[in-house]
Design a protein around this motif. Structure first.
Motif, PDB file in Angstrom:
ATOM      1  N   GLY A 152       1.870  -3.505 -10.458  1.00 25.76           N
ATOM      2  CA  GLY A 152       0.678  -4.046 -11.104  1.00 25.76           C
ATOM      3  C   GLY A 152      -0.590  -3.346 -10.651  1.00 25.76           C
ATOM      4  N   LEU A 153      -0.690  -3.091  -9.329  1.00 26.06           N
ATOM      5  CA  LEU A 153      -1.878  -2.435  -8.769  1.00 26.06           C
ATOM      6  C   LEU A 153      -2.029  -1.011  -9.297  1.00 26.06           C
ATOM      7  N   VAL A 154      -0.923  -0.279  -9.337  1.00 24.26           N
ATOM      8  CA  VAL A 154      -0.966   1.110  -9.819  1.00 24.26           C
ATOM      9  C   VAL A 154      -1.340   1.157 -11.296  1.00 24.26           C
ATOM     10  N   ALA A 155      -0.803   0.226 -12.094  1.00 23.33           N
ATOM     11  CA  ALA A 155      -1.128   0.189 -13.522  1.00 23.33           C
ATOM     12  C   ALA A 155      -2.622  -0.067 -13.740  1.00 23.33           C
ATOM     13  N   VAL A 156      -3.185  -0.983 -12.958  1.00 29.67           N
ATOM     14  CA  VAL A 156      -4.622  -1.293 -13.071  1.00 29.67           C
ATOM     15  C   VAL A 156      -5.462  -0.094 -12.636  1.00 29.67           C
ATOM     16  N   LEU A 157      -5.094   0.528 -11.508  1.00 27.28           N
ATOM     17  CA  LEU A 157      -5.858   1.669 -10.998  1.00 27.28           C
ATOM     18  C   LEU A 157      -5.831   2.842 -11.973  1.00 27.28           C
ATOM     19  N   MET A 158      -4.666   3.107 -12.549  1.00 28.59           N
ATOM     20  CA  MET A 158      -4.543   4.222 -13.481  1.00 28.59           C
ATOM     21  C   MET A 158      -5.363   3.983 -14.750  1.00 28.59           C
ATOM     22  N   SER A 159      -5.387   2.738 -15.238  1.00 31.68           N
ATOM     23  CA  SER A 159      -6.192   2.442 -16.418  1.00 31.68           C
ATOM     24  C   SER A 159      -7.681   2.538 -16.114  1.00 31.68           C
ATOM     25  N   MET A 160      -8.078   2.174 -14.884  1.00 34.56           N
ATOM     26  CA  MET A 160      -9.480   2.261 -14.488  1.00 34.56           C
ATOM     27  C   MET A 160      -9.940   3.708 -14.341  1.00 34.56           C
ATOM     28  N   PHE A 161      -9.092   4.529 -13.730  1.00 36.17           N
ATOM     29  CA  PHE A 161      -9.477   5.922 -13.435  1.00 36.17           C
ATOM     30  C   PHE A 161      -9.045   6.908 -14.523  1.00 36.17           C
ATOM     31  N   ILE A 214       0.836  -1.207   0.000  1.00 38.75           N
ATOM     32  CA  ILE A 214       0.000   0.000   0.000  1.00 38.75           C
ATOM     33  C   ILE A 214       0.872   1.259   0.000  1.00 38.75           C
ATOM     34  N   SER A 215       1.911   1.251   0.828  1.00 42.49           N
ATOM     35  CA  SER A 215       2.765   2.443   0.923  1.00 42.49           C
ATOM     36  C   SER A 215       3.544   2.687  -0.368  1.00 42.49           C
ATOM     37  N   ILE A 216       4.068   1.621  -0.987  1.00 44.54           N
ATOM     38  CA  ILE A 216       4.784   1.791  -2.258  1.00 44.54           C
ATOM     39  C   ILE A 216       3.823   2.238  -3.359  1.00 44.54           C
ATOM     40  N   SER A 217       2.614   1.674  -3.361  1.00 50.58           N
ATOM     41  CA  SER A 217       1.605   2.066  -4.360  1.00 50.58           C
ATOM     42  C   SER A 217       1.277   3.547  -4.241  1.00 50.58           C
ATOM     43  N   LEU A 218       1.133   4.016  -3.015  1.00 52.45           N
ATOM     44  CA  LEU A 218       0.842   5.432  -2.791  1.00 52.45           C
ATOM     45  C   LEU A 218       1.967   6.313  -3.323  1.00 52.45           C
ATOM     46  N   LEU A 219       3.200   5.926  -3.037  1.00 52.59           N
ATOM     47  CA  LEU A 219       4.345   6.713  -3.496  1.00 52.59           C
ATOM     48  C   LEU A 219       4.441   6.710  -5.018  1.00 52.59           C
ATOM     49  N   LEU A 220       4.194   5.552  -5.646  1.00 58.30           N
ATOM     50  CA  LEU A 220       4.244   5.474  -7.105  1.00 58.30           C
ATOM     51  C   LEU A 220       3.122   6.290  -7.743  1.00 58.30           C
ATOM     52  N   CYS A 221       1.935   6.256  -7.130  1.00 59.02           N
ATOM     53  CA  CYS A 221       0.813   7.053  -7.652  1.00 59.02           C
ATOM     54  C   CYS A 221       1.133   8.544  -7.624  1.00 59.02           C
ATOM     55  N   VAL A 222       1.689   9.004  -6.529  1.00 58.65           N
ATOM     56  CA  VAL A 222       2.061  10.421  -6.408  1.00 58.65           C
ATOM     57  C   VAL A 222       3.099  10.779  -7.469  1.00 58.65           C
ATOM     58  N   ASP A 223       4.082   9.899  -7.667  1.00 63.97           N
ATOM     59  CA  ASP A 223       5.127  10.170  -8.649  1.00 63.97           C
ATOM     60  C   ASP A 223       4.569  10.191 -10.068  1.00 63.97           C
ATOM     61  N   ILE A 224       3.668   9.255 -10.375  1.00 62.96           N
ATOM     62  CA  ILE A 224       3.083   9.191 -11.723  1.00 62.96           C
ATOM     63  C   ILE A 224       2.227  10.418 -11.991  1.00 62.96           C
ATOM     64  N   VAL A 225       1.359  10.756 -11.028  1.00 64.70           N
ATOM     65  CA  VAL A 225       0.492  11.926 -11.210  1.00 64.70           C
ATOM     66  C   VAL A 225       1.336  13.189 -11.374  1.00 64.70           C
ATOM     67  N   ARG A 226       2.401  13.293 -10.568  1.00 64.00           N
ATOM     68  CA  ARG A 226       3.285  14.460 -10.649  1.00 64.00           C
ATOM     69  C   ARG A 226       3.907  14.577 -12.040  1.00 64.00           C
ATOM     70  N   SER A 227       4.468  13.478 -12.536  1.00 65.08           N
ATOM     71  CA  SER A 227       5.133  13.519 -13.840  1.00 65.08           C
ATOM     72  C   SER A 227       4.134  13.697 -14.981  1.00 65.08           C
ATOM     73  N   GLN A 228       2.949  13.052 -14.855  1.00 61.36           N
ATOM     74  CA  GLN A 228       1.949  13.164 -15.918  1.00 61.36           C
ATOM     75  C   GLN A 228       1.344  14.560 -15.966  1.00 61.36           C
ATOM     76  N   VAL A 229       1.137  15.163 -14.792  1.00 54.87           N
ATOM     77  CA  VAL A 229       0.614  16.530 -14.757  1.00 54.87           C
ATOM     78  C   VAL A 229       1.602  17.473 -15.438  1.00 54.87           C
ATOM     79  N   LYS A 230       2.872  17.309 -15.133  1.00 53.62           N
ATOM     80  CA  LYS A 230       3.892  18.166 -15.743  1.00 53.62           C
ATOM     81  C   LYS A 230       3.923  17.971 -17.256  1.00 53.62           C
ATOM     82  N   THR A 231       3.834  16.702 -17.692  1.00 45.73           N
ATOM     83  CA  THR A 231       3.832  16.413 -19.123  1.00 45.73           C
ATOM     84  C   THR A 231       2.608  17.004 -19.799  1.00 45.73           C
TER      85      THR A 231
END
Length: 440
Positions: A376-385, A26-43
């Protein structure tokens, strides 16, 4: 052999191991989600507009002008007189000009009045031009071109009619029903706010805003025709013939000049002159105007968001560290239970250093499995949302999701796991020495 022993040892303590695994995942997923959203927002922010040298509007603040004209967030405080637009158009340094009129919506989506020059000159990403999946650009005054997301979500096709509403609310009680627009084209998906916008002609937008006035004028015309002895039908026929709808071949969206527009986008013949022209516009005494450089405004916006970004990353990192400390605590708590296991391992020839490696291997296995599950969890969540993020926040996720920073984060977590596992590993090493001394 050590890996097999470590796996079997974790299986014997599967309840605590699974709980620890869940916590780290859960903690790693949260950190990866924050990093992905941060980089994607910038992009997403940096690829939204490309090739526009200056954006000109009424003085309302650099960020407000950028957000309203490029990201369709908010609206300019007031418009600028078209005389100023004509003056900019005649400037020798200006290569092309795109006027934008803002302030209307269609079923919650922004409506933007513009000309065919928008589809010709506006670019996104790495100077990619807008393209149509079907249909054509403005063919007549009441033509409209819609973004890909609008066509998908509302099921629109070329030829459908839409009604524009006044104001920026999702629900409006002031609909311009008298002047429906006809969809002439649908844009290809761009992954930018263009996908969620409705583009109409400036002429059609002004005609929609003057709907009640037009109806009143039509009524007066009929009365005049009746009093003058002409039949109403003949007069209407003459009027329709006089104002026959032009086709794309003879319709010029540039010919119409509105009283004012909200924003103007400029492309210059030489980008070196951008700062000079910006200064001239900002010092204009005819009408208060404000010119901004999109790149500099984006940099300022990202600088403001950078503090929030650092805070979110810091909090997520602390959560991961807490989970790893929980892992170390779990391994330390089981040392007393594993005294007999350590004694058996010492009996069959395992040295204290081997026990140290065993404990560290158990910790690393848990973290590696957690990292794999998190990815895997972050990839699934991002595709869903992904659709929800696009429609609600205008965040368009692009591939690949996991950037170089994600890899660095996972490697740092593995390094922290190694350091944290040293405490229970040293405890196992000491127990191994004690068990060896007792056996001697």
């Amino acid at each position: 052999m050590l890996s097999t022993i470590a796996i079997e040892s974790l299986k014997r303590r599967k309840t605590t191991a699974l709980l620890t695994l869940l916590s780290i995942t859960i903690s790693i997923s949260l950190l990866l989600c924050v990093d992905i959203v941060r980089s994607q927002v910038k992009t997403s922010f940096t690829r939204t507009v490309s090739g526009v040298d200056l954006i000109v509007g009424a003085p309302s603040g650099q960020l407000n002008l950028l957000l309203s004209s490029v990201f369709n967030i908010g609206t300019p405080t007031k418009g600028i007189d078209y005389k100023s637009v004509a003056s900019l158009k005649s400037n020798k340094q200006v290569s092309w000009l795109i006027p934008l009129s803002l302030g209307d919506t269609h079923r919650g989506f922004r409506v933007i009045g513009t000309t065919n020059r928008f589809f010709e000159h506006f670019k996104y990403g790495d100077k990619q031009a807008l393209a149509l999946t079907e249909g054509r650009v403005f063919e007549q005054p009441l033509s409209t071109v819609v973004g890909a997301d609008i066509a998908d979500s509302l099921g629109y096709t070329v030829g459908d009619k839409i009604v524009v509403s006044h104001g920026l609310g999702s629900v409006s009680f002031n609909n311009h029903d008298d002047h429906p627009f006809i969809i002439s084209g649908i844009l290809e998906k761009t992954g930018t706010p263009v996908d969620k916008a409705v583009y109409v002609t400036l002429q059609g937008l002004e005609k929609a805003h003057s709907g009640p006035k037009s109806a009143h004028t039509s009524l007066l015309r009929k009365k005049t025709a009746f009093l003058s002895g002409h039949s109403t039908n003949e007069h209407e026929h003459e009027h329709e013939h006089e104002h026959e709808k032009p086709t794309q071949d003879n319709y010029d969206s540039e010919a119409f000049t509105p009283e004012s527009v909200s924003v103007v986008m400029l492309g210059l013949k030489n980008r070196v002159t951008a700062l000079q022209l910006q200064y001239q516009i900002n010092q204009s005494k005819k009408e208060p105007l404000m010119a901004i450089l999109p790149g500099m405004a984006l940099a300022e916006l990202w600088q403001i968001m950078g503090n929030v970004e650092a805070l979110l990353l810091g909090l997520s990192g602390l959560i991961v560290i807490c989970s790893l400390i929980g892992l170390a605590t779990m391994l330390l708590a089981t040392m007393r239970e594993r005294y007999q296991e350590i004694a058996v391992l010492r009996t069959i020839g395992a040295g204290p250093f081997t026990l140290l490696l065993l404990i560290q291997l158990e910790a690393m296995l848990l973290t590696i499995v957690s990292a794999a599950l998190s990815i895997g969890l972050v990839a699934v969540l991002m595709s869903m949302f992904k659709p929800w993020l696009s429609s609600t926040y205008g965040l368009f996720l692009s591939s690949p999701l996991f950037s170089q920073s994600s890899v660095i984060i996972v490697l740092l977590i593995l390094g922290c796991t190694y350091l944290v596992s040293l405490f229970p590993a040293i405890a196992a090493y000491k127990r191994g020495l004690h068990a060896g001394l007792n056996s001697n």
